[in-house]
Design a protein around this motif. Structure first.
Motif, short mmCIF file in Angstrom:
data_model
loop_
_atom_site.label_atom_id
_atom_site.label_comp_id
_atom_site.label_asym_id
_atom_site.label_seq_id
_atom_site.Cartn_x
_atom_site.Cartn_y
_atom_site.Cartn_z
N ASN A 520 0.83 -1.22 0.00
CA ASN A 520 0.00 0.00 0.00
C ASN A 520 0.86 1.26 0.00
O ASN A 520 0.64 2.18 0.78
CB ASN A 520 -0.94 0.01 1.20
CG ASN A 520 -2.02 -1.04 1.10
OD1 ASN A 520 -2.27 -1.58 0.02
ND2 ASN A 520 -2.66 -1.36 2.21
N SER A 534 4.79 6.99 1.65
CA SER A 534 4.13 6.37 2.80
C SER A 534 3.69 4.96 2.42
O SER A 534 3.08 4.76 1.37
CB SER A 534 2.92 7.20 3.25
OG SER A 534 2.25 6.56 4.31
N CYS A 535 4.06 3.99 3.26
CA CYS A 535 3.71 2.59 3.03
C CYS A 535 3.15 1.99 4.32
O CYS A 535 3.24 2.57 5.40
CB CYS A 535 4.93 1.78 2.58
SG CYS A 535 5.71 2.37 1.04
N THR A 536 2.64 0.78 4.17
CA THR A 536 2.20 -0.02 5.31
C THR A 536 3.18 -1.16 5.50
O THR A 536 3.51 -1.85 4.54
CB THR A 536 0.79 -0.58 5.10
OG1 THR A 536 -0.11 0.52 4.88
CG2 THR A 536 0.33 -1.38 6.31
N GLU A 537 3.65 -1.32 6.70
CA GLU A 537 4.67 -2.34 6.95
C GLU A 537 4.07 -3.73 6.84
O GLU A 537 2.91 -3.96 7.13
CB GLU A 537 5.29 -2.15 8.33
CG GLU A 537 4.33 -2.31 9.47
CD GLU A 537 4.98 -2.07 10.81
OE1 GLU A 537 4.49 -2.65 11.80
OE2 GLU A 537 5.95 -1.30 10.86
N SER A 568 8.40 3.12 11.15
CA SER A 568 7.36 2.91 10.16
C SER A 568 7.87 3.38 8.80
O SER A 568 8.70 4.29 8.73
CB SER A 568 6.09 3.68 10.53
OG SER A 568 6.36 5.07 10.58
N LYS A 570 7.69 5.51 6.46
CA LYS A 570 7.25 6.83 6.03
C LYS A 570 8.49 7.69 5.85
O LYS A 570 9.29 7.82 6.78
CB LYS A 570 6.28 7.45 7.03
CG LYS A 570 5.00 6.64 7.23
CD LYS A 570 4.04 7.33 8.18
CE LYS A 570 2.82 6.47 8.48
NZ LYS A 570 2.06 6.16 7.26
N HIS A 799 -2.02 -10.90 6.75
CA HIS A 799 -2.54 -9.55 6.51
C HIS A 799 -3.98 -9.59 6.03
O HIS A 799 -4.53 -8.56 5.69
CB HIS A 799 -1.68 -8.85 5.48
CG HIS A 799 -0.32 -8.47 5.99
ND1 HIS A 799 -0.17 -7.65 7.07
CD2 HIS A 799 0.91 -8.84 5.59
CE1 HIS A 799 1.11 -7.48 7.31
NE2 HIS A 799 1.79 -8.20 6.43
#
Length: 861
Positions: A520, A534-537, A568, A570, A799
């Motif tokens: 993402n 910006s990502c989701t780990e 995170s 970011k 996930h």
């Protein structure tokens, strides 16, 4: 025979014989421990009265002599010693009669030599002990030196035996020491001047050895009294107040106090017997003394005890004095979770308090039955207290003079251990790697006992105590997995005096590996020199992970910037070139390595082009002056214009194709002029009652987008004009049709997998999301770097947002459609548009060999 050491003793020996013509020939004395005679009287060759006498020097020597004219005869010994004690044998030989033997057991008594009396601190006392305070404890010890046998020691109190002790001998001196103690738990006033005597005795031949001391005591006053107290005092009038105290030894000292401040205008007198002391105070009160506490104190200056006090408060109004008390049936050290607790507030006020308020940690507590808080005047009840109920409680009394708060009462609520949230629950550990697992719990009290168990699919075992340590509310376990069976769950249990932990802290031990990719990801806040990512780990591989970003120029692959993020994924990057295309690579990193990168494309904005403008000074100034009325009119006109423009835009967005010629739409196979285009691509309508079919063709083959060249010279006349792509209505219809397709089946028909075209000929088989712009917004689309089609990311099963079993899933951002050299998201489908699509063979089937199937679905956007 018993003899006193240092005195003479006589041991008998019978030398008489019943034979008339018989006589003594020889007398020999032996000691049992010696084999030879120690004394002899030899009359064998002469008359016995003239017999020869001999004494062994190592025994009696010259101290021994034989007296034969006594009946019986005696062996005298002068100044006997302790070493002389023993059993002696007297042998008598006669001329005619047989030899006679007789035995004597000699005991030597040594009287006590000295007595020493000491007090509690070991100080030797000779005549007086003390002074002591009434009610205190008295302990005296009597040490008796010497004495054989051990003397008996006893204490006498005014010639009455009060205590005796069994002897305790100390080997500190040749004579030894025997001690005895006397203990009086509470001294009374009658014990003053009493005599305490210590006696030591070990025989009935000598007088007991004794020593005496007398008890001295100091007494605090028995009472103190103000004569004529508790009466109103008139301001400005002189009063002689009397205060008497008795029972003090020595006489008491009396002082006067007003509100903690000593008054000096007083004089004292003492009675003849010294038992009563009287103090007189000359006192003139004033209005300012109202409410002050006037008191008289009597104290013994030789004692550290608190003084006795008598007094009263002058009539005054004062703020309340409040004190808080826990319920009498409750123990403040044993209040557990779920217990009902109640407090009482005692208020002393003049005038009386009209309200009492309760506070918890300084904040008011209101009556709330649902929350278990019951306030009833001067009582507070807390039902089923929890750990949040702990803290400082106080009560406040209110009257017309103000409010007074009590001292805080700290309520300590005990509860069994519970697992502390927000602690790592998954630990990635490699085989033969030593891991240290930490277990944190919340508990009160913190005197805890921990135990660990290990669970896997095969067994559940307790962990040996040698592998664990703990301190306070934390426990550490050293764990090393050796085989696959050593991976599982570690359960941590804690217990205290309240109880055991109901639910354990669970830590999952998994095999450690490289982390998963982030997902993402999106590029945000692009500017001329910066942008952010910006990502989701993803899954961390069982180990703590960090994140790495590398940015390279798309054209040269030169590294432009890099950044790390410990917590995170970011990032914010700056210092980039304007108008440049970049590729951003995002990695997840842990101790086992790096994940595969996620590649993003980002562009920095171009610098604004310069335009020639006329300076403010060269512009003609308007002579019109803006008045308030004119401002209102201009605002109303502008509002009407905005409303009209919005209405036109809404009408145009509802049916943007009505202004186009019908013949052109019919030539391209689109819908009739009375309907709106709803997709991207080519649509063929066979009739109003038949479903619309979709033919998919490569965009390049259809020529969907072409650049429209501006009129000759347009660029030169206006440098701000940006060339816009010419979009054919049929292509627009095809694009909108693609937007309605929510899922494309990626499974080829049976037996035709060899005809799947290579990647790059058409969009990847991924789940599409609705989104995009309308046809009217195609002219404002942002220029994007060609990427072909979006990549798909397959997340790990954990996930899954549905929490069910793992299954294939694909995530894809909004699809991008290429128009010549530009990319833009697909247009938004109007809410009223609905289409039912069925897969049909494409007219380009010969070229594509196999077209992707379109699942029939009724979609409402």
């Amino acid at each position: 025979m018993v003899a006193i050491a240092g005195e003479a003793t006589y041991m008998p020996c019978d030398i008489t014989t019943p034979e008339p013509m018989d006589a003594v020939v020889l007398v020999l004395w032996y000691r049992e421990d010696l084999g030879t005679p120690i004394y002899s009287v030899d009359g064998r060759d002469k008359n016995f009265s003239q017999a020869e006498r001999w004494s062994a020097e190592n025994v009696f020597g010259s101290r021994a002599y034989f007296i034969s004219d006594r009946n019986p005869a005696e062996l005298g010994i002068d100044s006997v010693k302790v070493t002389d004690a023993g059993t002696y044998r007297c042998r008598v030989d006669f001329k005619v009669a047989q030899t006679r033997n007789s035995k004597v057991n000699l005991t030597i008594i040594v009287p006590p030599q000295r007595i020493v009396i000491t007090d509690e601190v070991g100080t030797e006392r000779v005549s007086v002990v003390g002074p002591y305070v009434e009610g205190s404890k008295l302990i005296l010890r009597c040490d008796v030196f010497g004495g054989q046998p051990v003397p008996k020691v006893r204490w006498l109190r005014n010639d009455v035996v009060v205590q005796s002790s069994s002897p305790r001998r100390k080997k500190q001196s040749p004579g030894g020491v025997v001690s005895a103690e006397i203990l009086i738990d509470q001294l009374d006033r009658k014990d003053v001047h009493s005599e305490l005597t210590c006696q030591a005795i070990n025989n009935n031949k000598t007088a007991p050895l004794s020593a005496s001391v007398h008890v001295d005591m100091n007494f605090r006053p028995l009472n103190v009294l103000i004569l004529g107290a508790n009466q109103p005092l008139s301001a400005g009038r002189r009063y002689d107040l009397l205060c008497q105290s008795s029972g003090s030894r020595p006489p008491a000292t009396i002082t006067w106090w007003r509100n903690g401040q000593r008054l000096t205008k007083s004089k004292e007198t003492t009675s003849n017997d010294g038992n009563t002391t009287t103090s007189t105070l000359s006192f003139t009160p004033s209005k300012e003394d109202e409410g002050h506490y006037l008191s008289c104190r009597a104290e013994n200056p030789h004692l550290s005890a608190d003084a006795l006090e008598d007094g009263w408060k002058l009539e005054i109004l004062y703020i309340p004095e409040a004190t808080i008390h826990l319920g009498t049936s409750l123990s403040p050290d044993n209040i557990r979770e779920g217990t009902d607790v109640y407090f009482d507030c005692r208020v002393n006020a003049r005038p009386a308090a009209y309200k009492v308020e309760w506070r918890h940690n300084g904040k008011p507590l209101n009556h709330n039955t649902a929350a278990g808080v019951i306030v009833s005047n001067q009582s507070l009840v807390l039902q089923k207290v929890g750990r949040n109920s702990a803290g400082n409680y106080s009560c406040v009394g209110f009257n017309t003079e103000g409010d007074g708060e009590s001292d805080a009462f700290f309520l300590d609520v005990l509860y069994a251990p519970t697992c502390r949230p927000s602690q790592p629950r998954v630990h990635g550990v490699a085989k033969q790697e030593r891991a240290r697992i930490q277990c944190n719990v919340d508990a009160n009290p913190v005197d805890l006992k921990f135990r660990w168990t290990f669970n896997n699919s095969a067994d559940s075992v307790d962990v040996a105590s040698a592998q664990m340590t703990h301190s306070g509310t934390q426990s550490w376990l050293t764990y090393t997995p050796m085989t696959e069976l050593d991976y599982g769950s570690l359960l941590c249990w804690a217990s205290n005096k309240v109880g055991s932990q109901r639910l354990p802290c669970v830590f999952h031990i998994i095999a450690a590996g490289r982390p998963d990719q982030v997902h993402n990801c999106s590029v945000l806040n692009s500017s001329t020199h910066s942008f952010s990512v910006s990502c989701t780990e993803g899954f961390n591989g069982g180990l703590p992970q960090s994140f790495l970003l590398e940015v390279r120029e798309t054209a040269t692959q030169e590294l432009a910037a890099n950044a790390t993020a410990p917590n995170s994924p970011k990032f914010m990057l700056g210092g980039l070139k304007p108008g440049t295309s970049y590729r951003a690579f995002v990695f997840s990193v842990n101790a086992k390595g790096k994940s595969e990168p996620v590649v993003l494309h980002a562009n920095t904005l171009r610098l604004p082009e310069k335009q020639l403008t006329t300076s403010e000074s060269d512009r003609p100034r308007s002579g019109l002056k803006l008045t308030p009325t004119m401002s209102v009119l201009v605002g109303v006109a502008a509002a009407l214009l905005v409303v009209a423009l919005v209405a036109c835009a809404v009408l145009r967005s509802q049916c943007p194709s009505r202004d186009r010629p019908k013949n052109r739409a019919n030539q391209q196979g689109g819908v009739d002029g009375g309907s709106c285009s709803i997709g991207l691509g080519l649509l063929e309508k066979t009739g109003s009652s038949t479903p619309t079919t979709l033919k998919l063709e490569p965009l390049a083959a259809m020529g969907a987008v072409s650049d429209c060249s501006p009129p000759d010279g347009a660029d030169e006349k206006d440098p701000d004009i940006i060339p816009q792509p010419c979009i054919d209505p049929d292509e627009v219809a095809f694009m909108r049709h693609r937007q309605l397709v929510s899922t494309i089946d990626t499974t080829p028909p049976h037996g035709r997998s060899s005809h799947i075209p290579p990647p790059g000929q058409f969009a990847g088989y991924c789940t599409l999301r609705n989104g995009g712009l309308g046809l009217r917004d195609l002219n404002t689309m942002v220029e994007m770097q060609p990427t072909g089609y979006s990549q798909c990311t397959l997340p790990r099963p954990h996930h899954s947002p549905w929490g069910g079993p793992p299954g294939p899933s694909v995530q894809l951002g909004p699809p991008m459609v290429q128009y010549g050299s530009r990319y833009a998201p697909p247009p938004v489908v109007p809410p009223s548009a609905k289409a039912e699509l069925t897969p049909v063979p494409s007219q380009f089937e010969d070229d594509l060999s196999e077209a992707p199937l379109v699942t029939k679905r009724e979609s409402t956007v």
